[in-house]
Design an enzyme around this catalytic site. Structure first.
Site, mmCIF file in Angstrom:
data_model
loop_
_atom_site.group_PDB
_atom_site.id
_atom_site.type_symbol
_atom_site.label_atom_id
_atom_site.label_comp_id
_atom_site.label_asym_id
_atom_site.label_seq_id
_atom_site.Cartn_x
_atom_site.Cartn_y
_atom_site.Cartn_z
ATOM 1 N N CYS A 21 0.803 -1.214 0.000
ATOM 2 C CA CYS A 21 0.000 0.000 0.000
ATOM 3 C C CYS A 21 0.838 1.267 0.000
ATOM 4 O O CYS A 21 0.297 2.351 -0.146
ATOM 5 C CB CYS A 21 -0.944 0.016 1.202
ATOM 6 S SG CYS A 21 -0.114 0.123 2.787
ATOM 7 N N GLY A 42 2.489 23.209 6.445
ATOM 8 C CA GLY A 42 1.953 21.915 6.071
ATOM 9 C C GLY A 42 0.517 21.756 6.510
ATOM 10 O O GLY A 42 -0.156 22.718 6.906
ATOM 11 N N ASP A 58 12.391 10.431 -13.247
ATOM 12 C CA ASP A 58 12.898 9.641 -12.127
ATOM 13 C C ASP A 58 12.091 8.354 -12.018
ATOM 14 O O ASP A 58 10.925 8.283 -12.405
ATOM 15 C CB ASP A 58 12.927 10.426 -10.812
ATOM 16 C CG ASP A 58 11.547 10.808 -10.303
ATOM 17 O OD1 ASP A 58 10.600 10.844 -11.108
ATOM 18 O OD2 ASP A 58 11.426 11.088 -9.102
#
Length: 357
Positions: free
Chosen positions: A26, A147, A235
């Site tokens: 997950c 954040g 990437d």
């Protein structure tokens, strides 16, 4: 901070972060088939200054402010891949920053993204995750400006990154040319090794090698590639080597040929592959991408499996003229990317956009 193997320890005991993840595999991205099914229902955004959007599945978005300044935006977060919270924070930050580096940009600011249980885990663990991410951000010259937190039964952490880039020097995942060499800056195998770690089957030296790779910034690799005539770059993360290379091949209308013997591998990955330690994300990658790949009969089952292995904070895959490839590899190795190697070549379009020989 030590972590026990018990997902429900008694009061006063410590916790194992990876045991909080409910489903095998997950930690990776939404499967490619599921994601494609969602995106086909969306109208692609357009704007004269949106230089890179979602149409080709590039690593980040790019928006132009002036002739010589654009911003790069990306976001990435996932469930724990290791048990040490500080290391988890470092890996998450390095992984999120990588998308900006892959575009040839310079990351400047970051926002933390936190999903954390309302109870059951000590706040000190979250502080360690944030501290690890902040240290890696400082290494990159990035300022963490804030954040957002959400209560969630599963732990998830990552970052939204804003960087700057010269709009005339954007490295896209399209544009590879026939005759190019493909250079990869890091070794493969983190998904398989981390699966073995979660099953208590990984030797410590192999775990440490994986951690060193995942916490290594792609800053030096990005700086090195910009000194050369880069035609395309990306990437290698959740869709594995094959998945990310396929976007490059399709977007460039070429075929990419990988040489089995040239692929750099993390220590222990072959043995763990033989032991069946493929993460769920790797199986989903293989199921979705297999029709686009021709795998030679001479290629071992282990290498074929590793080619689909989802990577966490993987290396840069760079398409440059063959004459410049050895110099780039030497510079990458000198800058700390010891496993950097030429892993393939770009040829005219064939029946399959990806070949593994």
């Amino acid at each position: 901070m030590s972590i026990t193997k018990d997902n429900n320890p008694a009061p006063g005991e410590t916790f194992r972060l990876t045991a909080r993840c409910k489903a095998a595999g997950c930690a990776g991205k939404l499967g490619p088939a599921d994601l494609a099914g969602v995106l086909e229902h969306l109208e692609l955004p357009t704007h004269p200054d949106l230089l890179v959007g979602i149409s080709t599945g590039d690593d980040a978005g790019v928006f132009r402010f002036s002739d010589d300044l654009a911003i790069v935006n990306t976001v990435d977060f996932f469930t724990p891949v290791v048990d040490d919270p500080f290391t988890y924070g470092q890996i998450s930050a390095a992984n999120a920053l990588s998308d900006v580096y892959a575009m040839g940009g310079v990351p400047r600011t970051a926002l933390n993204i936190v999903c954390w249980p309302q109870s059951g885990l000590p706040g000190e663990m979250l502080a360690e995750i944030l501290r690890g991410a902040a240290e890696k951000a400082r290494e990159a010259g990035v300022v963490v400006v804030g954040g957002h937190t959400v209560g969630d039964e599963e732990v998830k952490f990552g970052m939204a990154i804003t960087g700057v880039i010269d709009p005339r020097r954007i490295v896209r995942n399209v544009g590879a040319q026939v005759g190019d060499a493909l250079v990869l800056s890091k070794a493969l195998g983190t998904g398989i090794l981390l699966t073995a770690f979660k099953r208590d089957a990984l030797a410590d030296e192999h775990y440490q090698a994986a951690v060193r790779s995942m916490t290594q910034l792609n800053a030096a690799a990005a700086s090195a590639m910009l000194k050369y005539d880069v035609h395309a770059g990306t990437d290698i993360t959740g869709f594995g080597l094959v998945g990310h290379a396929l976007k490059m091949a399709d977007g460039s209308d070429v075929t990419i040929v990988f040489e089995e013997s040239d692929l750099p591998l993390l220590p222990g990955v072959i043995e763990q592959c033989r032991a069946g330690m493929m993460p769920g994300g790797g199986n989903r990658n293989r199921e979705y991408y297999a029709p686009s790949v021709r795998i030679s009969d001479e290629v071992s089952d282990e290498i074929a499996t590793i080619a689909f292995d989802p990577q966490t904070s993987g290396g840069l895959l760079i398409a440059i003229p063959e004459a410049q490839a050895l110099a780039l590899v030497a510079e990458l190795q000198d800058s700390g990317h010891r496993e950097a190697a030429i892993v393939g070549r770009v040829v005219a379009r064939r029946e399959h956009p990806i070949e593994l020989v």
